[in-house]
Design a protein around this motif. Sequence first.
Motif, short mmCIF file in Angstrom:
data_model
loop_
_atom_site.label_atom_id
_atom_site.label_comp_id
_atom_site.label_asym_id
_atom_site.label_seq_id
_atom_site.Cartn_x
_atom_site.Cartn_y
_atom_site.Cartn_z
N CYS A 69 2.67 -14.73 -14.62
CA CYS A 69 2.58 -15.20 -13.33
C CYS A 69 1.28 -15.01 -12.82
CB CYS A 69 3.55 -14.66 -12.28
SG CYS A 69 2.98 -12.72 -12.13
N TRP A 70 0.82 -16.09 -11.85
CA TRP A 70 -0.25 -15.87 -11.19
C TRP A 70 -0.25 -15.36 -9.86
CZ3 TRP A 70 -5.20 -17.82 -12.60
CH2 TRP A 70 -5.33 -18.45 -13.89
N VAL A 71 -1.08 -14.33 -9.51
CA VAL A 71 -0.95 -13.76 -8.39
C VAL A 71 -2.27 -13.59 -7.56
CG1 VAL A 71 1.08 -12.46 -8.81
CG2 VAL A 71 -1.09 -11.56 -9.32
N ARG A 72 -2.25 -13.70 -6.18
CA ARG A 72 -3.60 -13.25 -5.53
C ARG A 72 -2.94 -12.09 -4.67
NH1 ARG A 72 -5.96 -18.01 -1.65
NH2 ARG A 72 -3.80 -17.45 -0.81
N ILE A 73 -3.70 -11.08 -5.05
CA ILE A 73 -3.37 -9.81 -4.24
C ILE A 73 -4.32 -9.66 -3.20
CG2 ILE A 73 -3.22 -7.08 -4.52
CD1 ILE A 73 -2.55 -7.82 -7.65
N HIS A 74 -3.68 -9.26 -1.85
CA HIS A 74 -4.55 -8.84 -0.84
C HIS A 74 -4.89 -7.37 -1.10
CE1 HIS A 74 -3.40 -12.91 0.47
NE2 HIS A 74 -2.32 -12.53 1.29
N SER A 75 -3.88 -6.60 -0.89
CA SER A 75 -4.19 -5.23 -1.36
C SER A 75 -2.80 -4.56 -2.05
CB SER A 75 -4.32 -4.55 0.27
OG SER A 75 -3.05 -4.47 0.84
N LEU A 76 -2.92 -3.69 -2.59
CA LEU A 76 -1.96 -2.56 -3.11
C LEU A 76 -1.64 -1.33 -2.36
CD1 LEU A 76 -2.94 -2.59 -6.85
CD2 LEU A 76 -1.43 -4.11 -5.85
N ASP A 77 -0.99 -1.89 -1.19
CA ASP A 77 -0.52 -0.55 -0.18
C ASP A 77 0.72 -0.02 -0.18
OD1 ASP A 77 0.55 -3.09 0.44
OD2 ASP A 77 -0.45 -3.14 2.65
N ARG A 78 1.56 -0.39 -1.31
CA ARG A 78 2.74 0.09 -1.75
C ARG A 78 2.64 1.08 -2.76
NH1 ARG A 78 2.90 -3.18 2.39
NH2 ARG A 78 4.20 -5.18 2.30
N LEU A 79 3.33 2.05 -2.79
CA LEU A 79 3.57 2.94 -4.21
C LEU A 79 3.76 2.02 -5.28
CD1 LEU A 79 5.23 6.13 -2.92
CD2 LEU A 79 2.96 5.78 -3.77
N TYR A 80 4.60 1.07 -5.21
CA TYR A 80 5.09 0.23 -6.36
C TYR A 80 5.14 -1.17 -5.56
CZ TYR A 80 7.14 4.54 -7.99
OH TYR A 80 7.44 5.85 -8.44
N ASN A 81 4.35 -2.20 -6.25
CA ASN A 81 4.18 -3.41 -5.86
C ASN A 81 4.97 -4.51 -6.60
OD1 ASN A 81 1.84 -2.97 -3.58
ND2 ASN A 81 1.62 -1.75 -5.49
N SER A 82 5.94 -5.08 -6.34
CA SER A 82 7.08 -5.79 -7.27
C SER A 82 6.28 -7.22 -7.89
CB SER A 82 8.24 -5.91 -6.56
OG SER A 82 8.95 -6.93 -7.33
N LEU A 83 6.66 -7.50 -8.81
CA LEU A 83 6.32 -8.62 -9.39
C LEU A 83 7.72 -9.22 -9.91
CD1 LEU A 83 3.30 -7.82 -11.91
CD2 LEU A 83 3.35 -9.27 -9.61
N PHE A 84 8.62 -8.40 -10.75
CA PHE A 84 9.84 -8.98 -11.06
C PHE A 84 10.68 -7.69 -11.50
CE2 PHE A 84 13.40 -9.92 -13.84
CZ PHE A 84 13.96 -11.09 -13.57
#
Length: 552
Positions: A387-402
Motif C-alpha cells: 500500500c501507498w501511505v502518507r503518515i502524519h504521525s505515529l501517535d497510537r501504540l498500534y497504527n493499523s494498515l490491515f
Amino acid sequence: MTPQERSSLIDALLDGDISEADTLRIEAELSIDPAVRMEYYRRLQLDMLLQRAAATQHESMDHAPSTDAVQQRPIATPPMWSLVAAAAAVLLAVVIAPSIRSKFGRAESTYSATASPGDESIASGFGILGGQTNAKWREGRFAEGDLLPAGRLGLKSGLAHIELFSGVELVIRGNAEFSIDSPMQVTLHRGRARAHVPEPASGFRIKTAGGDVVDLGTEFTVDVDQSDSKVLVHDGEVELHRLQSDVEHLHDGERSSWMADGRSVEDRAFDDDLDLIGPLQFSQELAASRASRLAHWQARLDQICKSSDVVAYYQMTPQDGHARQLANLANVVSGDTQEVASEAAIVAAGRSVDRWGRGNSAVDLSRLGSRIRVDVPGEYRSLTMLCWVRIHSLDRLYNSLFLTDGHEAGEPHWQILRDGRLFFSVKHPIDGEPDPQQGIHRKYISSPFWDASRCGRWTMLGVVYDPVNHRVTHYVDGAPIDRLEIADDVAETSIRMGTSSIGNWSEPMYREDPEFVIRNLNGSIDEFILLSTALSSDDVQSLYEAGNPSES
C-alpha cells in the motif's frame, strides 16, 4: 470508560493482574489522555509509599509477626513524600511499559508514561526536497518530501527542487556540491543554483569561495566552478559581497563574476547566460512528467489486475454513483478466475490529495473511527500486501494498515508500531484446540523505518508472507528492510481474513461494548493491493518504480 473502570484497570496494572485485552484499553487511555497518565503517576506514588512504609515498619519490629500494611499506614513526612515522588518520576520511565511488556511479551510496545504534554518530537534540517528529475545523489537516495540534512550534500546529476523553511526555493543542477547552513543561507561549493526569494526571506545569502550573493527580493542564478564564480540577476536586486571589495549592487539582467580571492573578472563571457529553469517552470515540468508516469502506471495496472493471483486492488478515487465505495479492480478485470475480495466501504474517513497530486483521490484516515471495510473470502498459503501511505504521525501504540476483525487462528494483522517498526503477525491454530481465539501468536517485527523526517511523505509499504521459503519480508519503498524466519511448527498454516479493516481495527465487529482501542492510521492511503502469492523482491521493486510518481 468510566472513572471507576479506569481506576480499576490502573490498580490491576500495578498489581500485575491484568488481561491482555484490558492492557490494550488502559494503554490507549494512557496514550491520549494526560489526566490518565497523572492518575497513574499518583497511584504509583501511593503504591511505592505503602511498600516503603511496610518495609520500614517491618524492620522496626525486628521481624515481629507482620500486620496489614494498609491498616497500619503511617502518615508520611514531607521528606518521605519528596523521596517517593522523586523515585516515582524515575521509575515511571521504566516501570509502566516494561511491566506491560514483560507480562505479555509484547516487545513491540515502546510507550512511556513519562511523556508530558510539553514533550515534542525533534527532527533536524532546514528544508525539504520538493521534487527532482533524473537526480543522482552522492549520499544515496532522497525522495520527494524528504527532510534534507544540514551539512554538505552532493548532487551528481539531474535537477533538484529544494524548499527551505524560510520560503526560499532553489533549483540545483548536478554536478553540484552545496551545504544548507540555515533557512537563510546556502554555501555553493561547486555547481549551479537558481534561487527564488519571496519578501519574507529577503536577505537570503548564497556563499561562494570568493564572495557572497545577498538578495533584496529577487530571483537569481549563481554558478561556481574551479576557476571563478558568476551571478546573473533575473528579477529584482542583489548585493555582491566580494572579499576585500566594496558591496556591488546588481539589478535585472545584470551579471558579474569573480575569482576565489574576490578579485573581479572583467568582460568574462557567460556561457548560455547561466541557463537554468526557475522553480515555477520546474514545478510545471514536474507536473507534466508526473502525468506521463501516471498514464504508464494505469497501463501497468491493467496488466497487474489480469493476474489470477490478485485478490484485491483498491484505488482510492471516488467511484461513479457512490463516493463512499471503492471497486475491487481485481474483480472487474479478473472476473471469476478465483475468489476475490468485495467492494470496499469507506467509513468516517475524509478525502485528500493522492500521491499523483490529484485532489480527493486518496482516503484520509486521521479522523477518529475512520476505516475502509472489506470482506476477503477464501484461504491462502502465501500472502503479499502492498500500500501507498502518507503518515502524519505515529501517535497510537498500534497504527493499523490491515487488521481482520478480532484475531482468530489463521488471521494476519499488519500495522505500524509507535516507534516506527512494521508489525506483521499471524495467529496459528493449536492441534486439538477447538477455540479459534486460542493459538500461537507469532509476530514478525521489522527494524524502525519511520521517523519525523518522513512526515507527510508518500511511502510504499509492503509485507510478504512466504511459508514455502520460511520467511516474512518487510518492504519500504520497494526495498527489503528485514527478512524474518517462519518456524517449522507454524509454516503450514493457511491464511484467512474474512471481514477486515484497512486503516483501523474492529476488535471484533458487532460487539455491544461501545468502547474501542484507537488504531486508525493518522494519515492517508492511496492504493492497496492483496495477492495470494509471495512476490519476489524484484517484483516488489518493479511495482514501486512503476507506481512512484517522482523520478529519481
